[in-house]
Design a protein around this motif. Structure first.
Motif, short mmCIF file in Angstrom:
data_model
loop_
_atom_site.label_atom_id
_atom_site.label_comp_id
_atom_site.label_asym_id
_atom_site.label_seq_id
_atom_site.Cartn_x
_atom_site.Cartn_y
_atom_site.Cartn_z
N ALA B 250 0.84 -1.20 0.00
CA ALA B 250 0.00 0.00 0.00
C ALA B 250 0.87 1.25 0.00
O ALA B 250 0.60 2.23 -0.72
CB ALA B 250 -0.93 0.00 1.21
N ALA B 251 1.95 1.21 0.78
CA ALA B 251 2.85 2.36 0.82
C ALA B 251 3.51 2.58 -0.53
O ALA B 251 3.61 3.70 -1.03
CB ALA B 251 3.91 2.15 1.90
N LEU B 252 3.96 1.45 -1.15
CA LEU B 252 4.59 1.56 -2.47
C LEU B 252 3.61 2.14 -3.49
O LEU B 252 3.95 2.96 -4.33
CB LEU B 252 5.08 0.18 -2.94
N LEU B 253 2.34 1.69 -3.35
CA LEU B 253 1.31 2.16 -4.28
C LEU B 253 1.13 3.68 -4.18
O LEU B 253 1.02 4.38 -5.19
CB LEU B 253 -0.01 1.46 -3.91
N SER B 254 1.12 4.19 -2.95
CA SER B 254 0.92 5.64 -2.80
C SER B 254 2.11 6.39 -3.34
O SER B 254 1.96 7.49 -3.90
CB SER B 254 0.65 6.00 -1.34
N ILE B 255 3.31 5.79 -3.22
CA ILE B 255 4.49 6.46 -3.79
C ILE B 255 4.37 6.53 -5.31
O ILE B 255 4.61 7.57 -5.93
CB ILE B 255 5.79 5.71 -3.38
N VAL B 256 3.93 5.42 -5.91
CA VAL B 256 3.75 5.40 -7.37
C VAL B 256 2.70 6.45 -7.80
O VAL B 256 2.90 7.20 -8.75
CB VAL B 256 3.33 3.99 -7.85
N ALA B 257 1.60 6.51 -7.04
CA ALA B 257 0.54 7.46 -7.37
C ALA B 257 1.04 8.90 -7.26
O ALA B 257 0.75 9.75 -8.11
CB ALA B 257 -0.67 7.25 -6.47
N LEU B 258 1.85 9.16 -6.22
CA LEU B 258 2.39 10.51 -6.05
C LEU B 258 3.37 10.85 -7.16
O LEU B 258 3.44 12.00 -7.61
CB LEU B 258 3.07 10.63 -4.68
N LEU B 259 4.12 9.84 -7.60
CA LEU B 259 5.02 10.07 -8.74
C LEU B 259 4.22 10.47 -9.97
O LEU B 259 4.63 11.32 -10.76
CB LEU B 259 5.86 8.82 -9.03
N GLY B 260 3.04 9.83 -10.13
CA GLY B 260 2.16 10.19 -11.24
C GLY B 260 1.75 11.66 -11.19
O GLY B 260 1.81 12.37 -12.19
N VAL B 261 1.38 12.12 -9.99
CA VAL B 261 1.01 13.54 -9.82
C VAL B 261 2.20 14.43 -10.14
O VAL B 261 2.08 15.45 -10.83
CB VAL B 261 0.50 13.82 -8.39
N ALA B 262 3.38 14.01 -9.63
CA ALA B 262 4.58 14.81 -9.87
C ALA B 262 4.86 14.94 -11.37
O ALA B 262 5.26 16.00 -11.84
CB ALA B 262 5.78 14.18 -9.15
N MET B 263 4.62 13.85 -12.11
CA MET B 263 4.87 13.90 -13.55
C MET B 263 3.88 14.84 -14.25
O MET B 263 4.25 15.60 -15.14
CB MET B 263 4.79 12.49 -14.15
N ALA B 264 2.61 14.78 -13.82
CA ALA B 264 1.61 15.68 -14.40
C ALA B 264 1.98 17.13 -14.10
O ALA B 264 1.91 18.00 -14.98
CB ALA B 264 0.23 15.37 -13.82
N GLU B 265 2.44 17.36 -12.87
CA GLU B 265 2.84 18.72 -12.48
C GLU B 265 4.02 19.18 -13.33
O GLU B 265 4.06 20.32 -13.79
CB GLU B 265 3.20 18.73 -11.00
N ARG B 266 4.95 18.27 -13.55
CA ARG B 266 6.12 18.57 -14.37
C ARG B 266 5.71 18.98 -15.78
O ARG B 266 6.26 19.92 -16.36
CB ARG B 266 7.01 17.34 -14.43
N ALA B 267 4.74 18.24 -16.34
CA ALA B 267 4.29 18.53 -17.71
C ALA B 267 3.69 19.93 -17.78
O ALA B 267 3.99 20.70 -18.71
CB ALA B 267 3.28 17.48 -18.16
N VAL B 268 2.86 20.28 -16.77
CA VAL B 268 2.26 21.62 -16.75
C VAL B 268 3.35 22.67 -16.59
O VAL B 268 3.37 23.70 -17.27
CB VAL B 268 1.23 21.73 -15.61
#
Lengths: 274, 276
Positions: B250-268
């Motif tokens: 579950a912890a690993l999953l949240s890290i992956v999900a947060l990385l996803g947000v970070a990537m979206a933020e990076r694109a913007v």
């Protein structure tokens, strides 16, 4: 522009040019804490096509308020005001003027070129023409190479030039400027003043220019409106004897100093030491 | 970050000895090394040692097919899909509420207290009711879980977007007025792009909350699959290693999900020349 321009003596706009802004008995009052404050009382002013009119006066004299009333950003509380023969609100809806604020008010997420294109997008101009206009007007303010930069990558003076390009790009016949160079250093300001003067000469548009600076007002204007505070009112209107073509050197001339002297006297007379 | 992980691992191993020792059947003379090796290799320890959890994860992920309920990735996907669906609900609901609150004066007064009140109700109390009510309507599976995840996650998005939509300064708004811009243009060209900078911090919180929501939603439903179900069966049958493996997943999953947000933020960020 060389020194020879000093010698050219073109006449300033014809006295019978069409009226752009007409104020009669114009007043603006604010309501603060139940107290009514008169920001502006009984202002009579006629601005004709091709005029460069400076509004000068101490803080609180209502010069910005007058400009905002002309732009329909501030509702008058009395008198009449027409812009291009319409009410100020109608003129605003007809996009009759470009407005330059004290601060650049650029949108930080847009590149310089896209900031300039903003009014064009809102007015529904085709993409090709938008790009072309943005390029042209950025070149005009000397920022042709900065189209792809973002506002934070530019100095304050450059940002203000972008905001001028943005106000010019849809080619309004009336330009309203609210202390656009107030926050800039003297040398940058000189450069921008010269720029603005040449632009005005080339386009023949009308400009209403709010400033604190006497030399700036005298250098740029065909007419200088001296205002006084509490209540905000016009105390002197000076028609400049200076020719239409001017260079920075003109500021040392006797004519220039005479006008500056009269403006200073007007400001001093209107200044209350309370 | 690596040193923090190292310290945590050492502490974890150390803590496993006193926690597991009472359940060991060793004589009093046993040395520390005997005690430790016994405490770190129990079948059902109170606190499993890190290498046991890693081994459980390893065999579960690599030696079972992806579709098998014995593979943790299968459960992770079940939970993640519910969390992502919930995040979608939260984005739509959160942004719609924020727009309503910013544009409609009566909603500003009437809605915000309810939005805040909604978050004071414990999700553990709400979750079974939602599942039961939707179940009687014939809605089961992903949707009830997504609804609970969305219920938790919309709040930070609404709060961030309300702030963001109100962030334009008077000058930027006056500028629009001088262009006689339509309200729709003010929204799309000023309020919306401005609010994106305020959306991302809220989104990071929302991602974590939607995962919590999805896991909690799996607890009362008697779900057969998902990290929540895995946690529940693990604790039910005293399978502590399985339980901890699910926790780590579950912890690993949240890290992956947060990385996803970070990537979206990076694109913007990239589209905006490096600044939000």
């Amino acid at each position: 522009m060389g020194e020879s321009a000093l010698l050219a003596s073109e006449t300033v706009p014809a006295p019978n040019a069409p009226v752009v802004v007409e104020a009669r008995g114009l007043g603006v009052a604010f309501e603060t804490d139940g107290q009514r404050v008169n920001a502006l009382t009984s202002v009579d002013l006629t601005i004709r096509r091709g005029d460069f009119v400076s509004l000068i006066g101490p803080s609180g004299c209502g010069k910005t308020t007058l400009l905002r009333a002309i732009a329909d950003l501030q509702a008058p509380s009395g008198g009449t005001l027409t812009v291009n023969g319409m009410s100020a609100a109608e003129a605003r809806r007809a996009r009759a003027y470009g407005y330059v604020f004290q601060a650049p008010a650029l949108y930080p997420w847009r590149s310089v070129a896209r900031n300039v294109m903003l009014p064009l997008e809102i007015m529904g101009m085709a993409r090709g023409e938008r790009t072309e206009r943005a390029e042209r007007y950025l070149r005009l303010v000397g920022l042709g190479d900065f189209a792809r930069k973002f506002p934070w990558q530019l100095s304050g003076g450059m940002q203000q030039r972008v905001s001028i390009a943005r106000a010019l790009c849809f080619e309004p016949t009336l330009l309203l400027m609210d202390e656009p160079f107030g926050a800039l250093d003297e040398i940058t300001r000189d450069g921008l003043n010269l720029h603005l003067h040449e632009l005005w000469r080339r386009t023949g548009m009308s400009v209403v220019f709010v400033t604190h600076s006497i030399p700036e007002a005298v250098f740029l204007s065909t007419r200088i409106v001296v205002m006084s505070a509490r209540p905000g009112r016009i105390i002197d209107v000076i028609d400049s004897p200076l020719g239409a073509a001017r260079a920075l050197g003109i500021r040392e001339s006797a004519e220039f100093l005479a006008v500056a002297h009269r403006v200073r006297e007007g400001l001093r007379a209107g200044h209350s030491y309370d | 970050m690596v040193s923090v992980l190292g310290i945590l691992t050492v502490l974890w191993y150390a803590l496993a000895i006193p926690l597991n020792a009472p359940r060991l059947d060793l004589d009093e003379t046993a040395g520390l090394s005997t005690l430790a090796s016994a405490a770190w290799s129990m079948d059902r320890p109170v606190l499993p040692a890190p290498h046991q959890v890693v081994a459980e994860l390893w065999t579960s992920v690599l030696f079972h097919p992806l579709t098998s309920p014995r593979n943790l990735l299968y459960h992770a996907w079940v939970t993640l899909s519910a969390a992502l669906a919930g995040l979608g609900i939260a984005l739509v609901l959160g942004i719609a509420l924020a727009v309503g609150i910013v544009y409609v004066r009566t909603l500003d007064r009437s809605l915000m207290p309810w939005v805040i009140a909604s978050q004071t109700v414990p999700v553990l109390a709400i979750a079974p009711m939602v599942v039961v009510v939707l179940g009687t309507l014939g809605i089961t599976g992903l949707l009830p879980k997504a609804a609970i995840a969305g219920y938790l996650a919309f709040f930070p998005i609404t709060v961030g977007m309300v702030t963001g939509l109100r962030a334009p300064d008077p000058l930027q708004l006056d500028l629009m007025r001088t262009y006689s811009a339509a309200p729709s243009a003010v929204f799309t060209k000023l309020r919306w792009p401005m609010s994106l900078a305020f959306l991302f911090p809220g989104l990071r919180v929302a991602v974590a909350l939607s995962l919590v929501g999805a896991i909690v939603a799996e607890l009362p439903t008697g779900a057969q699959a998902g990290l929540g179900a895995r946690l529940l069966t693990g604790s039910y049958y005293g399978q502590t290693i399985q339980l901890w493996a699910a926790l780590v997943m579950a912890a690993l999953l949240s890290i992956v999900a947060l990385l996803g947000v970070a990537m979206a933020e990076r694109a913007v960020l990239h589209a905006r020349g490096g600044r939000l």
